[in-house]
Design an enzyme around this catalytic site. Structure first.
Site, PDB file in Angstrom:
ATOM      1  N   LYS A 170     -34.680 -83.307 -64.989  1.00  0.00           N
ATOM      2  CA  LYS A 170     -33.509 -82.516 -65.367  1.00  0.00           C
ATOM      3  C   LYS A 170     -34.065 -81.311 -66.136  1.00  0.00           C
ATOM      4  O   LYS A 170     -34.428 -81.417 -67.299  1.00  0.00           O
ATOM      5  CB  LYS A 170     -32.576 -83.338 -66.262  1.00  0.00           C
ATOM      6  CG  LYS A 170     -31.120 -82.865 -66.294  1.00  0.00           C
ATOM      7  CD  LYS A 170     -30.887 -81.431 -66.725  1.00  0.00           C
ATOM      8  CE  LYS A 170     -30.934 -81.255 -68.227  1.00  0.00           C
ATOM      9  NZ  LYS A 170     -30.710 -79.804 -68.602  1.00  0.00           N
ATOM     10  N   GLY A 201     -28.494 -79.399 -64.130  1.00  0.00           N
ATOM     11  CA  GLY A 201     -27.249 -79.706 -64.830  1.00  0.00           C
ATOM     12  C   GLY A 201     -27.361 -79.458 -66.317  1.00  0.00           C
ATOM     13  O   GLY A 201     -28.395 -79.004 -66.805  1.00  0.00           O
ATOM     14  N   GLY A 203     -27.415 -80.437 -70.362  1.00  0.00           N
ATOM     15  CA  GLY A 203     -28.045 -81.478 -71.167  1.00  0.00           C
ATOM     16  C   GLY A 203     -27.129 -82.634 -71.517  1.00  0.00           C
ATOM     17  O   GLY A 203     -27.450 -83.804 -71.236  1.00  0.00           O
ATOM     18  N   PRO A 204     -25.985 -82.350 -72.147  1.00  0.00           N
ATOM     19  CA  PRO A 204     -25.132 -83.468 -72.582  1.00  0.00           C
ATOM     20  C   PRO A 204     -24.513 -84.255 -71.430  1.00  0.00           C
ATOM     21  O   PRO A 204     -23.970 -85.336 -71.654  1.00  0.00           O
ATOM     22  CB  PRO A 204     -24.034 -82.770 -73.404  1.00  0.00           C
ATOM     23  CG  PRO A 204     -24.610 -81.443 -73.774  1.00  0.00           C
ATOM     24  CD  PRO A 204     -25.515 -81.057 -72.652  1.00  0.00           C
ATOM     25  N   GLY A 207     -28.464 -84.566 -68.489  1.00  0.00           N
ATOM     26  CA  GLY A 207     -29.599 -85.004 -69.323  1.00  0.00           C
ATOM     27  C   GLY A 207     -29.326 -86.346 -69.973  1.00  0.00           C
ATOM     28  O   GLY A 207     -30.153 -87.257 -69.929  1.00  0.00           O
ATOM     29  N   GLU A 245     -41.758 -84.235 -77.162  1.00  0.00           N
ATOM     30  CA  GLU A 245     -42.487 -83.019 -77.568  1.00  0.00           C
ATOM     31  C   GLU A 245     -41.453 -82.109 -78.189  1.00  0.00           C
ATOM     32  O   GLU A 245     -40.610 -81.555 -77.482  1.00  0.00           O
ATOM     33  CB  GLU A 245     -43.112 -82.335 -76.350  1.00  0.00           C
ATOM     34  CG  GLU A 245     -44.175 -83.142 -75.657  1.00  0.00           C
ATOM     35  CD  GLU A 245     -45.490 -83.177 -76.422  1.00  0.00           C
ATOM     36  OE1 GLU A 245     -45.635 -82.416 -77.407  1.00  0.00           O
ATOM     37  OE2 GLU A 245     -46.352 -83.986 -76.051  1.00  0.00           O
ATOM     38  N   CYS A 279     -43.275 -73.350 -78.931  1.00  0.00           N
ATOM     39  CA  CYS A 279     -43.118 -74.369 -79.981  1.00  0.00           C
ATOM     40  C   CYS A 279     -44.331 -74.440 -80.884  1.00  0.00           C
ATOM     41  O   CYS A 279     -44.212 -74.763 -82.058  1.00  0.00           O
ATOM     42  CB  CYS A 279     -42.846 -75.720 -79.331  1.00  0.00           C
ATOM     43  SG  CYS A 279     -43.961 -76.058 -77.984  1.00  0.00           S
ATOM     44  N   GLU A 371     -37.513 -73.869 -87.685  1.00  0.00           N
ATOM     45  CA  GLU A 371     -38.057 -73.216 -86.503  1.00  0.00           C
ATOM     46  C   GLU A 371     -37.118 -72.097 -86.081  1.00  0.00           C
ATOM     47  O   GLU A 371     -35.933 -72.319 -85.865  1.00  0.00           O
ATOM     48  CB  GLU A 371     -38.177 -74.247 -85.383  1.00  0.00           C
ATOM     49  CG  GLU A 371     -38.796 -73.673 -84.147  1.00  0.00           C
ATOM     50  CD  GLU A 371     -39.033 -74.736 -83.109  1.00  0.00           C
ATOM     51  OE1 GLU A 371     -38.075 -75.431 -82.736  1.00  0.00           O
ATOM     52  OE2 GLU A 371     -40.180 -74.866 -82.657  1.00  0.00           O
TER      53      GLU A 371
HETATM   54  P1  NAP Z   1     -32.909 -78.420 -76.240  1.00  0.00           P
HETATM   55  O1  NAP Z   1     -31.566 -77.894 -76.421  1.00  0.00           O
HETATM   56  O2  NAP Z   1     -33.322 -79.609 -77.017  1.00  0.00           O
HETATM   57  O3  NAP Z   1     -33.053 -78.690 -74.684  1.00  0.00           O
HETATM   58  C1  NAP Z   1     -34.143 -79.279 -74.067  1.00  0.00           C
HETATM   59  C2  NAP Z   1     -33.679 -80.015 -72.823  1.00  0.00           C
HETATM   60  O4  NAP Z   1     -32.842 -81.104 -73.197  1.00  0.00           O
HETATM   61  C3  NAP Z   1     -32.829 -79.153 -71.893  1.00  0.00           C
HETATM   62  O5  NAP Z   1     -33.064 -79.535 -70.566  1.00  0.00           O
HETATM   63  C4  NAP Z   1     -31.427 -79.517 -72.332  1.00  0.00           C
HETATM   64  O6  NAP Z   1     -30.434 -79.216 -71.393  1.00  0.00           O
HETATM   65  C5  NAP Z   1     -31.580 -80.991 -72.558  1.00  0.00           C
HETATM   66  N1  NAP Z   1     -30.542 -81.581 -73.417  1.00  0.00           N
HETATM   67  C6  NAP Z   1     -29.731 -80.952 -74.298  1.00  0.00           C
HETATM   68  N2  NAP Z   1     -28.897 -81.848 -74.856  1.00  0.00           N
HETATM   69  C7  NAP Z   1     -29.176 -83.062 -74.316  1.00  0.00           C
HETATM   70  C8  NAP Z   1     -28.659 -84.380 -74.506  1.00  0.00           C
HETATM   71  N3  NAP Z   1     -27.677 -84.653 -75.359  1.00  0.00           N
HETATM   72  N4  NAP Z   1     -29.200 -85.381 -73.781  1.00  0.00           N
HETATM   73  C9  NAP Z   1     -30.200 -85.154 -72.914  1.00  0.00           C
HETATM   74  N5  NAP Z   1     -30.719 -83.928 -72.695  1.00  0.00           N
HETATM   75  C10 NAP Z   1     -30.228 -82.898 -73.404  1.00  0.00           C
HETATM   76  O7  NAP Z   1     -34.030 -77.363 -76.536  1.00  0.00           O
HETATM   77  P2  NAP Z   1     -34.063 -75.892 -75.982  1.00  0.00           P
HETATM   78  O8  NAP Z   1     -33.115 -75.075 -76.749  1.00  0.00           O
HETATM   79  O9  NAP Z   1     -33.931 -75.917 -74.519  1.00  0.00           O
HETATM   80  O10 NAP Z   1     -35.601 -75.498 -76.346  1.00  0.00           O
HETATM   81  C11 NAP Z   1     -35.999 -75.032 -77.592  1.00  0.00           C
HETATM   82  C12 NAP Z   1     -36.584 -76.137 -78.449  1.00  0.00           C
HETATM   83  O11 NAP Z   1     -37.553 -76.908 -77.747  1.00  0.00           O
HETATM   84  C13 NAP Z   1     -37.322 -75.626 -79.630  1.00  0.00           C
HETATM   85  O12 NAP Z   1     -36.944 -76.383 -80.771  1.00  0.00           O
HETATM   86  C14 NAP Z   1     -38.783 -75.847 -79.294  1.00  0.00           C
HETATM   87  O13 NAP Z   1     -39.654 -75.989 -80.363  1.00  0.00           O
HETATM   88  C15 NAP Z   1     -38.751 -77.065 -78.503  1.00  0.00           C
HETATM   89  N6  NAP Z   1     -39.909 -77.128 -77.621  1.00  0.00           N
HETATM   90  C16 NAP Z   1     -40.925 -77.995 -77.891  1.00  0.00           C
HETATM   91  C17 NAP Z   1     -42.045 -78.047 -77.083  1.00  0.00           C
HETATM   92  C18 NAP Z   1     -43.178 -78.973 -77.342  1.00  0.00           C
HETATM   93  O14 NAP Z   1     -44.004 -79.161 -76.471  1.00  0.00           O
HETATM   94  N7  NAP Z   1     -43.292 -79.585 -78.478  1.00  0.00           N
HETATM   95  C19 NAP Z   1     -42.106 -77.222 -75.992  1.00  0.00           C
HETATM   96  C20 NAP Z   1     -41.052 -76.364 -75.735  1.00  0.00           C
HETATM   97  C21 NAP Z   1     -39.959 -76.333 -76.551  1.00  0.00           C
HETATM   98  P3  NAP Z   1     -29.699 -77.777 -71.472  1.00  0.00           P
HETATM   99  O15 NAP Z   1     -30.682 -76.820 -70.970  1.00  0.00           O
HETATM  100  O16 NAP Z   1     -28.523 -77.907 -70.597  1.00  0.00           O
HETATM  101  O17 NAP Z   1     -29.351 -77.543 -72.916  1.00  0.00           O
END
Ligand code: NAP
Ligand code: MG
Length: 463
Positions: A170, A201, A203-204, A207, A245, A279, A371
């Site tokens: 996803k 699709g 996330g909520p 995902g 991650e 990140c 962050e």
């Molecule tokens: P995010 O909102 O947490 O989204 C990540 C993924 O999770 C997306 O595919 C998202 O779908 C999905 N998601 C959202 N809510 C969910 C839920 N309730 N259940 C299951 N899946 C769900 O993060 P983002 O805004 O895309 O990315 C930025 C963040 O990621 C930053 O905090 C960054 O540090 C972190 N990051 C960490 C790493 C690492 O390797 N440590 C790498 C990259 C990014 P949607 O796209 O539909 O929201």
């Protein structure tokens, strides 16, 4: 941009169950460039079933054959390199050169590394009178973010395939086109039907359905700490394996013995790359009090070399732009001093943020703790090495970092840092070194043999 109007499930593009779609927006000009289907729990269920059905066959495929398929996938990605770069530029806003070298180039390297590892890894080991078998965990639910859209996918799919797992992906709603391109490459590489499946699709919805699905044995998630915490709880309740991650707030520690100009310039470049949406970016620069003013001047001069629209692209979305501008305003309100950039949007169109440098940042300020995920650097002053260490380790995160100085001192300092990886004097990124976080930056590791290990479970036979 070309988009598929279905899900890639069981080796073919199938219509989505529901009729909802996601509009994909180019963040540089705010135009809608494509629509993809918004998957539901039913699409996820069909994909998980396909992955389950494919699992026994793929798990039993000899590692050398799995390696050959990963190598074929690597070649398919390499063949699409330009198309991948163009797609990442269109949906993420990455400048062309970054899109080619990093967004398209890095995943090819990572796929190549797993083609090699799958062929050479020993899936069996001897411990005294036991033989320990390293077996695939099963069906993987992979959930990825938009910031490195293809890298984050390949960093999960390649090791999972090497281990003998099957997957459902996803991808982030903001960057689904790159994920569709990846599915095309998988298809052309000749992976057996059902080994890899894609459900686009929200996330909520999609995902969450994937993380909760009882047919998923391991959830591998990259994204925010807030969502990661939720996914960890869901997986924990089901006694399911999980890899997270998450976010970071990494320190760039410049010791007095460092080449100050180089440390500052590389530090600024590190944060400006990908518009600060990395990140592991070193968003806190720690400088000794005697070198502080000089470092601030150097940083302000360095940032001037990153004009938005050329070397620095827009942020991925209006939401991210507003979030980052909010942090800049918060920094000003809490008393930090803007020495470059600021909270005014530099362009009328596109989700740009001015590369921004804050001086006089103290460790407790919001901009030093949370962050930001944008082109914003905070410069903090330290008294001595112990003070620098306290500041460096003084956040909930621990993903990456850098230390500059006489090598022995730099390494000694790095050993005391609570973080998953540290670059010493500008050490190069190594796609085979384990990547992952201490503390709230995550659980588990990606890349190299450690990344492969996440997808394996052990069985011991006694003789
Ligand atoms: P995010 O909102 O947490 O989204 C990540 C993924 O999770 C997306 O595919 C998202 O779908 C999905 N998601 C959202 N809510 C969910 C839920 N309730 N259940 C299951 N899946 C769900 O993060 P983002 O805004 O895309 O990315 C930025 C963040 O990621 C930053 O905090 C960054 O540090 C972190 N990051 C960490 C790493 C690492 O390797 N440590 C790498 C990259 C990014 P949607 O796209 O539909 O929201
Ligand atoms: Mg999100």
């Amino acid at each position: 941009m070309k988009a598929h109007d279905g899900m890639y499930i069981g080796g073919m593009w199938r219509p989505a169950v529901g009729a909802d779609t996601i509009a994909v927006v180019n963040p540089a000009d705010e135009q809608v460039i494509a629509h993809v289907p918004a998957g539901t729990a039913e699409d996820v269920d069909a994909a998980v079933r396909a992955a389950r059905a494919a699992f026994p066959g793929w798990a039993a495929t000899p590692p050398a054959e799995r390696a050959a398929k990963i190598a074929a996938l690597r070649d398919e990605l390499a063949e699409r390199k330009e198309q991948i770069a163009r797609t990442v530029t269109a949906e993420l806003g990455a400048p062309q050169q970054l899109a080619e070298t990093v967004h398209a180039g890095l995943p090819i390297m990572v796929a190549a590394s797993y083609a090699e590892l799958a062929a050479s890894y020993s899936f069996e080991e001897k411990v005294g009178n036991s033989t320990v078998l390293l077996e695939p965990v099963g069906v993987v639910g992979a959930i990825t973010p938009w910031n490195y859209p293809l890298h984050q996918i390949v960093a999960k799919v390649a090791p999972a395939l090497a281990a003998g797992c099957t997957l459902v992906l996803k991808p982030a709603e903001d960057t689904p086109l790159t994920a569709q391109l990846f599915a095309e490459a998988v298809h052309e590489a000749g992976l057996p039907a059902g080994v890899f499946n894609l459900v686009t699709g929200l996330g909520p919805i999609a995902g969450q359905a994937l993380a909760e699905h009882p047919g998923v044995d391991l959830v591998s998630f990259t994204g925010s700490t807030a969502v990661g915490r939720q996914i960890g709880a869901t997986a924990g309740a089901a006694v399911k394996r999980v890899a997270l991650e998450l976010g970071g707030k990494s320190a760039n520690v410049i010791l007095p013995s460092a080449d100050l100009a180089r440390a500052v310039n590389v530090g600024i470049a590190n944060v400006m790359s990908n518009s600060g949406q990395t990140c592991s970016a070193w968003t806190r620069m720690l400088v000794h009090k005697d070198q502080y003013d000089e470092a601030v001047d150097l940083a302000a001069a360095a940032v001037a070399k990153y004009p938005p629209g050329e070397r620095v692209g827009p942020l991925v979305s209006a939401k991210q732009q507003q979030r980052v501008l909010g942090y800049i305003e918060k920094g000003i309100a809490e008393g930090a001093r803007v020495v470059a950039g600021g909270s005014e949007a530099p362009r009328e169109t596109g989700y740009y943020v001015s590369p921004t440098v804050f001086a006089d940042v103290t460790p407790g300020m919001t901009i030093a703790q949370e962050e930001i995920f944008g082109p914003v650097v905070s410069i903090l002053r330290y008294e001595d090495e112990d003070d620098a260490l306290r500041i460096a380790n003084g956040t909930v995160y621990g993903l990456a970092g850098a230390v500059w100085g006489e090598q022995e001192d730099a390494v000694a300092f790095a050993r005391r840092m609570d973080t998953g990886q540290v670059d010493i004097n500008g050490g190069r990124f190594n796609p085979r070194a384990p990547f992952g976080g201490y503390k709230q930056s995550g659980v588990g590791r990606e890349l190299g043999s450690h990344g492969l290990g996440e997808y394996l479970q052990t069985k011991s036979l006694q003789f």
